[in-house]
Design a protein around this motif. Structure first.
Motif, PDB file in Angstrom:
ATOM      1  N   UNK A 114       4.867  10.330   7.922  1.00 39.72           N
ATOM      2  CA  UNK A 114       5.229   8.981   7.487  1.00 39.72           C
ATOM      3  C   UNK A 114       5.513   8.961   5.974  1.00 39.72           C
ATOM      4  N   UNK A 115       4.606   9.543   5.191  1.00 33.63           N
ATOM      5  CA  UNK A 115       4.778   9.556   3.733  1.00 33.63           C
ATOM      6  C   UNK A 115       6.064  10.309   3.358  1.00 33.63           C
ATOM      7  N   UNK A 116       6.283  11.433   4.043  1.00 34.43           N
ATOM      8  CA  UNK A 116       7.464  12.245   3.734  1.00 34.43           C
ATOM      9  C   UNK A 116       8.736  11.474   4.092  1.00 34.43           C
ATOM     10  N   UNK A 117       8.696  10.794   5.252  1.00 33.90           N
ATOM     11  CA  UNK A 117       9.863   9.999   5.677  1.00 33.90           C
ATOM     12  C   UNK A 117      10.167   8.910   4.649  1.00 33.90           C
ATOM     13  N   UNK A 118       9.121   8.291   4.117  1.00 40.55           N
ATOM     14  CA  UNK A 118       9.326   7.205   3.143  1.00 40.55           C
ATOM     15  C   UNK A 118      10.090   7.718   1.922  1.00 40.55           C
ATOM     16  N   UNK A 119       9.643   8.850   1.358  1.00 41.38           N
ATOM     17  CA  UNK A 119      10.312   9.299   0.121  1.00 41.38           C
ATOM     18  C   UNK A 119      11.670   9.928   0.406  1.00 41.38           C
ATOM     19  N   UNK A 120      11.829  10.527   1.588  1.00 41.02           N
ATOM     20  CA  UNK A 120      13.138  11.102   1.922  1.00 41.02           C
ATOM     21  C   UNK A 120      14.166   9.996   2.142  1.00 41.02           C
ATOM     22  N   UNK A 121      13.757   8.975   2.884  1.00 42.75           N
ATOM     23  CA  UNK A 121      14.679   7.877   3.175  1.00 42.75           C
ATOM     24  C   UNK A 121      14.942   7.063   1.906  1.00 42.75           C
ATOM     25  N   UNK A 122      13.901   6.830   1.123  1.00 42.25           N
ATOM     26  CA  UNK A 122      14.066   6.045  -0.107  1.00 42.25           C
ATOM     27  C   UNK A 122      14.847   6.801  -1.167  1.00 42.25           C
ATOM     28  N   UNK A 123      14.515   8.054  -1.345  1.00 45.13           N
ATOM     29  CA  UNK A 123      15.195   8.860  -2.377  1.00 45.13           C
ATOM     30  C   UNK A 123      14.174   9.671  -3.151  1.00 45.13           C
ATOM     31  N   UNK A 124      14.339  10.993  -3.090  1.00 43.36           N
ATOM     32  CA  UNK A 124      13.391  11.883  -3.784  1.00 43.36           C
ATOM     33  C   UNK A 124      13.434  11.648  -5.285  1.00 43.36           C
ATOM     34  N   UNK A 125      12.271  11.509  -5.876  1.00 40.66           N
ATOM     35  CA  UNK A 125      12.180  11.364  -7.328  1.00 40.66           C
ATOM     36  C   UNK A 125      12.621  10.012  -7.843  1.00 40.66           C
ATOM     37  N   UNK A 126      12.773   9.045  -6.943  1.00 39.15           N
ATOM     38  CA  UNK A 126      13.250   7.726  -7.370  1.00 39.15           C
ATOM     39  C   UNK A 126      12.165   6.668  -7.142  1.00 39.15           C
ATOM     40  N   UNK A 140      23.053   9.883   3.668  1.00 39.71           N
ATOM     41  CA  UNK A 140      22.629   9.587   2.294  1.00 39.71           C
ATOM     42  C   UNK A 140      21.543  10.583   1.903  1.00 39.71           C
ATOM     43  N   UNK A 141      21.939  11.846   1.696  1.00 44.15           N
ATOM     44  CA  UNK A 141      20.915  12.864   1.437  1.00 44.15           C
ATOM     45  C   UNK A 141      20.043  12.575   0.218  1.00 44.15           C
ATOM     46  N   UNK A 142      20.527  11.737  -0.688  1.00 39.37           N
ATOM     47  CA  UNK A 142      19.701  11.395  -1.850  1.00 39.37           C
ATOM     48  C   UNK A 142      18.999  10.057  -1.641  1.00 39.37           C
ATOM     49  N   UNK A 143      19.020   9.611  -0.389  1.00 44.28           N
ATOM     50  CA  UNK A 143      18.243   8.425  -0.035  1.00 44.28           C
ATOM     51  C   UNK A 143      18.941   7.105  -0.316  1.00 44.28           C
ATOM     52  N   UNK A 144      18.247   6.026   0.095  1.00 46.39           N
ATOM     53  CA  UNK A 144      18.809   4.684  -0.066  1.00 46.39           C
ATOM     54  C   UNK A 144      19.018   4.328  -1.533  1.00 46.39           C
ATOM     55  N   UNK A 145      18.196   4.876  -2.403  1.00 47.96           N
ATOM     56  CA  UNK A 145      18.316   4.530  -3.825  1.00 47.96           C
ATOM     57  C   UNK A 145      19.676   4.952  -4.370  1.00 47.96           C
ATOM     58  N   UNK A 146      20.243   6.050  -3.818  1.00 49.48           N
ATOM     59  CA  UNK A 146      21.554   6.495  -4.309  1.00 49.48           C
ATOM     60  C   UNK A 146      22.635   5.486  -3.920  1.00 49.48           C
ATOM     61  N   UNK A 170       0.853  -1.198   0.000  1.00 52.48           N
ATOM     62  CA  UNK A 170       0.000   0.000   0.000  1.00 52.48           C
ATOM     63  C   UNK A 170       0.885   1.243   0.000  1.00 52.48           C
ATOM     64  N   UNK A 171       1.885   1.240   0.878  1.00 54.16           N
ATOM     65  CA  UNK A 171       2.726   2.438   1.002  1.00 54.16           C
ATOM     66  C   UNK A 171       3.650   2.631  -0.207  1.00 54.16           C
ATOM     67  N   UNK A 172       3.911   1.577  -0.942  1.00 48.02           N
ATOM     68  CA  UNK A 172       4.695   1.759  -2.175  1.00 48.02           C
ATOM     69  C   UNK A 172       3.917   2.667  -3.130  1.00 48.02           C
ATOM     70  N   UNK A 173       2.621   2.406  -3.274  1.00 44.84           N
ATOM     71  CA  UNK A 173       1.821   3.253  -4.168  1.00 44.84           C
ATOM     72  C   UNK A 173       1.711   4.669  -3.625  1.00 44.84           C
ATOM     73  N   UNK A 174       1.530   4.766  -2.302  1.00 40.52           N
ATOM     74  CA  UNK A 174       1.447   6.096  -1.688  1.00 40.52           C
ATOM     75  C   UNK A 174       2.731   6.883  -1.983  1.00 40.52           C
ATOM     76  N   UNK A 175       3.873   6.211  -1.839  1.00 49.43           N
ATOM     77  CA  UNK A 175       5.162   6.882  -2.051  1.00 49.43           C
ATOM     78  C   UNK A 175       5.391   7.204  -3.524  1.00 49.43           C
ATOM     79  N   UNK A 176       5.008   6.285  -4.412  1.00 47.48           N
ATOM     80  CA  UNK A 176       5.186   6.529  -5.852  1.00 47.48           C
ATOM     81  C   UNK A 176       4.389   7.768  -6.269  1.00 47.48           C
ATOM     82  N   UNK A 177       3.156   7.848  -5.795  1.00 46.79           N
ATOM     83  CA  UNK A 177       2.316   9.005  -6.125  1.00 46.79           C
ATOM     84  C   UNK A 177       2.856  10.290  -5.523  1.00 46.79           C
TER      85      UNK A 177
END
Lengths: 236, 318
Positions: B241-253, B296-302, B35-42
């Protein structure tokens, strides 16, 4: 307005809030021609370009491109009509690479592959720096990317705002040569330039702007080596 | 490490085997991650790809969830038929949320206006008890797909996984297309984008609407997962929570959205399994967020992109 006219501006009045900058500018650029717009700082040169490309709405007057009115339409529509501006600030996407910046030039119109071939023909240096982030490039190279990106959409009218601004003499010479090549290839340009020697060397005609009005102009063919008269008209 | 892009197909296939090794509770956590993957993707579409500080995400999430809940309870529609309408309701809310941005509102002003939109929606759920059940909440019936009741977490998992894979692939294609490039251009410099012929206003509406659509679908899945919706499910904590997800994962990724969802959703649950750590979940959770953002300012994806370039998001086709 004659049939050879690419860009025709009549009685253009525009400004910022209550500050009127252009007070009835009229000019014409014919197909395949380079016209240099000269003037002291604050005379309204960049404002003319910003009004043509739609970043500024005129309060009076008309702008026509190939006999079609583009007066007051927003920048993205002006671009689609074929007017592309390379601003003084270059407006590059600094986080992106050379390739990404160039490709964005043809995102709406233009052939990407053809555009890239043409740009690399003009600027071979850029093909070596395809993957380089633009913010890490020198001023001259950034100017090449900015002009290259503008060419990607095969513009009908190219507006160049001080292409030599802040560049070393070597780059100024290179930009001058490339502009001459673009003219030979039929690109129509309205050029704002502080470097008088360069402007008069590459353009067919010049216009002098003072206090928001065109006060003088003529062909660059008949000019002798000295440009003292033009300098006097611009500044005195 | 020798890897190619087929890993993006293999991984979801491997994930298919998860129900064989997880109990119902852990399976619930995995479903929540989906569920949160879709929330974060959007959310990432607007914040990471378009570069706008807009927090209307929680409103889209709630609208999608309640749309699904109301359609199943009031109209008796099967859950699977409510998924697209829930997304469309989210998209409509997205169009509405884009209005301040269209009028030139940016940065903190846009953030506070969109936060207010989320709170306004929460207030609306409370004030419309006939539709939403008000403060008492709305009990959503067991989800159904083509007559098949999703009675266990395992059943829900396969349906959710299918939806997530489809949406993530579609979003990936979209970001690699001209639309994605236009978002990227606007994020970098709006004026320069307009000078390149990009109608920035239209792309603002498009990004918000797409974001609303995707998060609305996530909301619909959330309704099916939890079975009971309450206005408190869509409060400011959700925004964080949503903001933490995309910040930790990587903005725009996109990969970052997946990684962030896994980490932020799963960490508190994993911690609870270690008795000696019980009670310190919030400390560890908060600390992990700070560490990731600091180092990791660009998140885990970096980090993943450094390990292997195939994990780098591609916005340009070769």
């Amino acid at each position: 307005m004659d049939s050879n006219s690419r860009l025709h501006i009549a009685d253009l009045v525009a400004g910022y809030g209550h500050n009127v900058v252009l007070r009835g500018v009229s000019l014409q650029v014919n197909q395949g021609e380079i016209v240099a717009l000269l003037g002291a700082n604050g005379s309204g040169k960049s404002t003319v370009l910003n009004t043509i490309s739609g970043f500024l709405k005129p309060t009076q007057g008309t702008v026509h491109l190939d006999q079609q009115s583009i007066t007051g339409i927003p920048p993205h529509k002006t671009f689609r009509a074929g007017v592309v501006q390379v601003s003084q600030a270059r407006d590059l996407f600094s986080d992106l690479t050379v390739e990404e910046n160039l490709k964005l030039g043809s995102i709406i119109k233009g052939d990407e592959a053809l555009g890239l071939r043409q740009v690399f023909d003009y600027f071979p240096r850029l093909s070596d720096r395809y993957d380089q982030q633009v913010s890490t490039m020198s001023g001259g190279e950034q100017q090449m990317v900015a002009v290259g990106r503008a060419l990607m959409s095969q513009p009908r009218m190219l507006l160049l705002d001080e292409p030599s601004g802040g560049l070393s003499p070597l780059f100024v010479k290179e930009i001058g040569e490339i502009t001459a090549r673009m003219k030979a290839d039929g690109v129509t340009m309205l050029l704002v330039e502080q470097n008088l020697r360069l402007a008069l060397e590459i353009s067919d005609r010049y216009l002098i702007l003072r206090d928001g009005k065109v006060i003088d102009g003529g062909s660059t063919d008949n000019l002798e080596g000295s440009h003292d008269d033009i300098v006097r008209t611009i500044y005195l | 490490m020798k890897l190619n892009r087929s890993i993006f197909w293999i991984l979801p296939l491997l994930v298919l085997a998860l129900p064989l090794v997880l109990n119902q509770y852990l399976q619930y956590v995995v479903n929540l991650i989906l569920v949160y993957i879709l929330v974060a993707v959007g959310f990432n579409l607007v914040v990471g790809n378009l570069g706008q500080l807009a927090f209307s995400n929680v409103a889209f999430f709630g609208i999608g969830a309640y749309a699904s809940g109301i359609l199943t309870t009031q109209l008796g529609m099967p859950w699977w038929l409510t998924v697209i309408p829930a997304g469309l309701c989210g998209a409509l809310a997205g169009c509405a949320a884009s209005i301040p941005a269209l009028r030139g509102v940016r940065l903190f002003y846009l953030a506070i206006m969109t936060l207010a939109f989320g709170e306004l929606m929460r207030w609306s759920y409370i004030r419309t008890p006939d539709l939403t059940g008000g403060s008492m909440g709305l009990t959503v019936p067991e989800p159904e797909v083509f007559g098949w009741m999703l009675t266990t977490e395992y059943h829900k998992f396969y349906v959710f996984l299918f939806i997530v894979v489809v949406v993530v692939i579609a979003t990936s294609r979209l970001l690699e297309s001209r639309i994605g490039r236009a978002f990227l251009a606007i994020k970098n410099d709006e004026n320069a984008a307009a000078a390149m012929g990009i109608p920035t206003g239209q792309y603002f509406v498009l990004a918000f609407a797409l974001s609303g659509f995707i998060v609305g679908i996530g909301g619909s899945m959330y309704a099916a997962l939890v079975g009971h919706l309450s206005p408190e499910d869509f409060d400011l904590i959700q925004v964080i929570l949503h903001f933490a997800i995309i910040m930790v994962g990587g903005l725009g990724s996109l990969i970052g959205s997946v990684l962030g969802s896994i980490l932020i959703t799963a960490t508190p649950e994993v911690i609870r399994h270690f008795e000696w750590l019980v009670g310190s979940e919030e400390w560890i959770f908060g600390g992990a967020i700070i560490v990731v953002i600091l180092f990791l300012p660009r998140g885990l994806s970096s980090l993943l992109a450094k390990v292997n370039p195939i994990f780098k998001d591609r916005y340009y086709r070769d």
